[in-house]
Structure formats: C-alpha cells, structure tokens
Design a protein around this motif. Structure first.
Motif, PDB file in Angstrom:
ATOM      1  N   ALA A 213       0.824  -1.210   0.000  1.00  0.00           N
ATOM      2  CA  ALA A 213       0.000   0.000   0.000  1.00  0.00           C
ATOM      3  C   ALA A 213       0.860   1.261   0.000  1.00  0.00           C
ATOM      4  O   ALA A 213       0.501   2.271  -0.616  1.00  0.00           O
ATOM      5  CB  ALA A 213      -0.926  -0.003   1.219  1.00  0.00           C
ATOM      6  N   ALA A 214       2.012   1.198   0.668  1.00  0.00           N
ATOM      7  CA  ALA A 214       2.884   2.377   0.749  1.00  0.00           C
ATOM      8  C   ALA A 214       3.407   2.785  -0.617  1.00  0.00           C
ATOM      9  O   ALA A 214       3.692   3.961  -0.855  1.00  0.00           O
ATOM     10  CB  ALA A 214       4.057   2.081   1.684  1.00  0.00           C
ATOM     11  N   HIS A 215       3.534   1.835  -1.527  1.00  0.00           N
ATOM     12  CA  HIS A 215       4.081   2.126  -2.860  1.00  0.00           C
ATOM     13  C   HIS A 215       3.020   2.062  -3.946  1.00  0.00           C
ATOM     14  O   HIS A 215       3.352   2.147  -5.131  1.00  0.00           O
ATOM     15  CB  HIS A 215       5.214   1.144  -3.176  1.00  0.00           C
ATOM     16  CG  HIS A 215       6.301   1.156  -2.142  1.00  0.00           C
ATOM     17  ND1 HIS A 215       7.160   2.213  -1.990  1.00  0.00           N
ATOM     18  CD2 HIS A 215       6.644   0.252  -1.192  1.00  0.00           C
ATOM     19  CE1 HIS A 215       8.001   1.957  -1.001  1.00  0.00           C
ATOM     20  NE2 HIS A 215       7.702   0.778  -0.495  1.00  0.00           N
ATOM     21  N   ALA A 216       1.761   1.947  -3.533  1.00  0.00           N
ATOM     22  CA  ALA A 216       0.681   1.792  -4.513  1.00  0.00           C
ATOM     23  C   ALA A 216       0.520   3.021  -5.398  1.00  0.00           C
ATOM     24  O   ALA A 216       0.215   2.893  -6.593  1.00  0.00           O
ATOM     25  CB  ALA A 216      -0.639   1.494  -3.791  1.00  0.00           C
ATOM     26  N   ASP A 217       0.717   4.227  -4.844  1.00  0.00           N
ATOM     27  CA  ASP A 217       0.546   5.441  -5.642  1.00  0.00           C
ATOM     28  C   ASP A 217       1.513   5.457  -6.823  1.00  0.00           C
ATOM     29  O   ASP A 217       1.124   5.760  -7.961  1.00  0.00           O
ATOM     30  CB  ASP A 217       0.770   6.689  -4.778  1.00  0.00           C
ATOM     31  CG  ASP A 217      -0.416   6.972  -3.873  1.00  0.00           C
ATOM     32  OD1 ASP A 217      -1.479   6.352  -4.088  1.00  0.00           O
ATOM     33  OD2 ASP A 217      -0.277   7.798  -2.951  1.00  0.00           O
TER      34      ASP A 217
END
Length: 489
Positions: free
Chosen positions: A340-344
């Motif tokens: 989730a931390a790197h999803a953007d």
C-alpha cells in the motif's frame, strides 16, 4: 498525408502537455484517438490499442514489480549507506547536491534499468532539494540525461538492438564508443556543476546557527520540531533526514521554495508539510539490519540474472518482489502495508505506460511511423551519402525521441545502414552513430521510466520536458562530436 498527420500528432501532444492544457495520461489517449479518426482509420482504433497494450504489458509489469522491489529495499535500509555517503559529500551546498545527483544517477545506471536508477536517485536526493529550495526539474533533468548516456551499455537496450538489427557484435559497437560516451558523461557532470552554481547563487548555502560547513549533512539538515528555532534544531541534530525519502511528500512541482543564503540567528526554520521534507528515519520500524546482507545478495543476484538474461526481466522482478516481501515482512499485515505504501507510484506509472500504449499503437498501426521515417530518409541529399554516419547521428536525436527504440533500431536503422553501405560507410559506424541520441531519448514521452522519475519527484512532465530537452540534445551532440573527433564515427 500520414507523414503530416504523424508529425502533427506528436507536435500537438507536446504543445498541450508543455502548456499544461492536458494531463499526460489524457493527452496520450485522446490525441492519438482523434488523429486516428483524421487518418480515416477510426474503425481500427481498438485493434491498434490492444496491439500497443500487448507490446507494452511486459514493460508495465516490470515497472510495477520493480517499484515494489526497490521500494521494499529502500524501506529495509539497503541503500542507506550509499545515500549517507553521497549526502555527506553534498552537505548543504546546492552545487554539490546537483553534482551528487549526476554521480548517483550514473552509478546506479550501471544496472541498465532506467526505472531503478530514477527510484533510487529521487528517493535519495528529493529531501535535499526540497529542504534547500532547489528546483526539482534540475534534479529530474540531470538524472535523466546522465541515465541516457549510460543507457548505451550493452545490457541497457539500444546497443543490443543495433547489434541485432544490423547483425553485428555488440562489443564491436560499444567498446570503441567508450571514449565518446565518457566525454558525454563528463559533459553531464560539467553541466551539473554549472546548474548547481546557478542554484547556489539563487538560494545560497544553508548554514544553521552554531554550525560550521564541515559538519556532516545529517546535522545540517535535520528538521526542527514545530515551534523550535534554527538554533535548537542544530542543538538537537541527529542523522534523521540524512537519507532519501521512501515516498516523497507532496510538494510544489517547481521545487522553488524560497531559501536564503543563511538562516538569520534565532530565526525559525521549521519545515512544514508543504515543504515536502521527509527524510529516512534511521530508527524507522521497516529497517531490517539483520537481513542487510541477504537483501544485498538478493539484489546483486537479481541484477546479475537480469544482465545475463536468465529469465525475462518482468519475471525476475516479480519473483524478487515476492521473495523480498516474504523474507523481510513475513506477517501478512506488514506485507499489505508495504504494498500500500508504494501503490501510488505503481498506479501512476502503470497508468502512464498503458496510456502510452495507445499513442504507440496508433503511430505504428496507422503506418505514421513508417511514413515519417521514409520521409526523413528520403529528405537526405544525395551528396550526404558519404557522411551517412553523421546523418545517422543527427537523425537519432529526433527519431529516438519521437519513436520507441524498437521502431528506430529495427525500422529505420537498417534503411540508414543500406544507404551508408552504398557509399562505402561501414555498418559499424552507422550503429555507433545511432547511439548518440540516447541522452535525449530518456526524456521522451514514449519512455515509461521517465514517468517514474517525474512522478516520484512531483514534477509536471511538461516542466521536465521544457527544461531537459535542450540540455539532453546538447549532450547528444557532444557525444557525436567526440565520436567524430576520435574517428569512431
């Protein structure tokens, strides 16, 4: 007609994104769709798009899992020692920061993958640029140009494509080009120095009260706590903020926050969320110091397998990301948190790649690319035949910018080589000359990795293009001139 439409489509796309009238994703989709209709082939648009998506899907998969893999490696602290070393050199001097960006980008580019280079470079340098108020387009421009020169490594792609298209040995193409490429890389370092001096004059050198210039950058750049003065920030300095940012905080695209030559004594210099200053906490819970050598070994093994082509690159990064997540974060909630931390970044880059698939699909499917290439080759005066190596080098700048490397090396280069052979010009010279445009190519809107760069740096693609194209083109011309001077081309 298709020649005119091809050039018009590219010009329209560049003008709209540079003037910020459309977002890159919208422009990459809507403009080619419109010109496909103008070309009278609107009924085939679906086929062109599906074909383009199919060709770029492996690239999108590679970028998605590469972002996850290297994001996890940054989270667990694999690159912290490298980043600290670069930042100690940079201190708080804008000139050193910009030169350090070029050096770091060049070193990391040795792995042959642009997205990797940009992820590591931006993660390391972004906090310094934001904290010192430096222009972020300087960072993206220098990093892209340095990576473009290094992209000519045999495992980087263009050299292998040229060798395959002309049935030559990649070593015979690349090794003689090393002196010219070294001159190009030196020019990038000189350019970084000049741009760094300009940034130093614009923002000055940040020196907090009670500090001296020889102090480590970790102490100079530690963010003050809310309400603390510059002096108290200095007193409580630690090496927080010394390293790069995992996911850069939101900030202005220009990165031109005001900064003075030195902080007045007793004045507050507290970063705010708008500053976008977010360093890597040396005590962050995602660090895995006991697994450092495992992660280092895994990364070396991954890059080695990529260079040796043991498996397709998307498969390697997929396996690497899965293994890195499982070993470093064995608990399911932790794995989900890292993803989730790197999803953007994943979503932004994947979206750009699939949007670019529409652009390339229409260019190729309608025949615009072929007609543009034939027109350019046909426009070469007969008297230039004996100088086809020079012509190839000059044509490589616009053609590799407006076309994919596959389109240029497999579609245009053989035609140029045949024209050169008719006038006694060696295919090796043609192949070497075809590499000089790579410094400019790395900022092309058709290169997926450039969206990693501008996305992580929070820079508008139009701003990056406007700033970088002239310097990248000049770098390519320097490589071409050096190649001719040394008798390589």
């Amino acid at each position: 007609m298709l020649t005119f439409l091809g050039f018009a489509m590219i010009a329209t796309f560049l003008v709209l994104i540079m003037l910020k009238k459309m977002s890159p994703i919208a422009a990459l989709v809507l403009i080619p769709a419109l010109f496909c209709v103008f070309a009278g082939k609107g009924a085939h648009l679906g086929d062109y798009v599906i074909d383009g998506v199919g060709k770029l899907a492996p690239t999108a998969a590679m970028l998605m899992f590469a972002i996850v893999y290297f994001g996890v490696m940054i989270d667990v602290g694999l690159f912290d020692p490298i980043v600290r070393g670069i930042l100690r050199f940079c201190k708080a001097d804008p000139m050193r920061v910009v030169v350090g960006t070029a050096v770091l980008a060049a070193i990391v580019s040795l792995d042959g993958d642009g997205s990797t280079t940009f992820m590591i470079t931006v993660s390391a340098m972004y906090p310094l640029y934001k904290r010192l108020g430096l222009s972020l387009v300087v960072m993206t421009g220098v990093a892209a140009t340095a990576n473009g020169v290094m992209n000519t490594l045999p495992w980087g792609g263009p050299t292998a494509r040229a060798a395959t298209a002309l049935k030559l040995d990649a070593a015979d193409i690349f090794v003689p080009m090393i002196p010219a490429l070294a001159v190009g890389l030196l020019f990038v370092f000189v350019l970084a120095y000049v741009l760094g001096v300009k940034e130093r004059r614009r923002v000055g050198t940040l020196v907090l009260p009670g500090q001296v210039e020889r102090e480590a950058v970790e102490d100079e750049l530690v963010p003050a706590t809310p309400g603390a003065s510059g002096a108290s920030a200095s007193a409580g300095a630690s090496d927080e903020g010394a390293a790069g940012s995992v996911t850069p905080a939101a900030g202005s695209a220009s990165g031109s926050a005001p900064a003075s030559g030195s902080a007045p004594h007793g004045s507050g210099d507290t970063p705010t969320p708008e500053d976008g200053f977010q360093g890597l906490d040396p005590h962050r819970p995602t660090l895995r110091p006991r697994l450092y050598w495992f992660n280092a070994g895994l990364t070396v093994a991954l890059l080695t397998a990529m260079i040796m082509e043991l498996l397709p690159i998307p498969v390697l990064f997929l396996l690497g990301a899965a293994l890195a997540l499982t070993v470093n974060f064995p608990h399911m909630p932790d794995q989900k948190a890292r993803i989730a931390a790197h999803a953007d970044n994943v979503l932004n880059v994947a979206g750009m790649v699939f949007a670019a698939a529409v652009f390339t699909g229409v260019l190729t499917g309608t025949g615009m690319v072929k007609h543009m290439a034939d027109w350019l080759v046909g426009a070469i005066p007969e008297g230039m035949g004996p100088h086809m190596a020079l012509v190839t080098g000059l044509l490589s700048l616009p053609l590799t910018y407006f076309m994919s490397n596959d389109g240029f090396y497999f579609g245009v280069l053989p035609v140029l080589a045949e024209a050169g052979a008719a006038h006694g010009v060696s295919p090796l010279e043609i192949a070497r000359a075809s590499l000089v445009g790579q410094a400019l190519h790395m900022s092309s809107p058709l290169v997926p990795a450039v969206y990693v760069l501008v996305g992580m740096a929070k820079v508008e693609f139009g701003d990056h293009t406007r700033f970088t194209v002239k310097w990248a083109a000049l770098t390519s011309l320097v490589v071409l001139a050096a190649g001719m001077l040394f008798g390589i081309i």
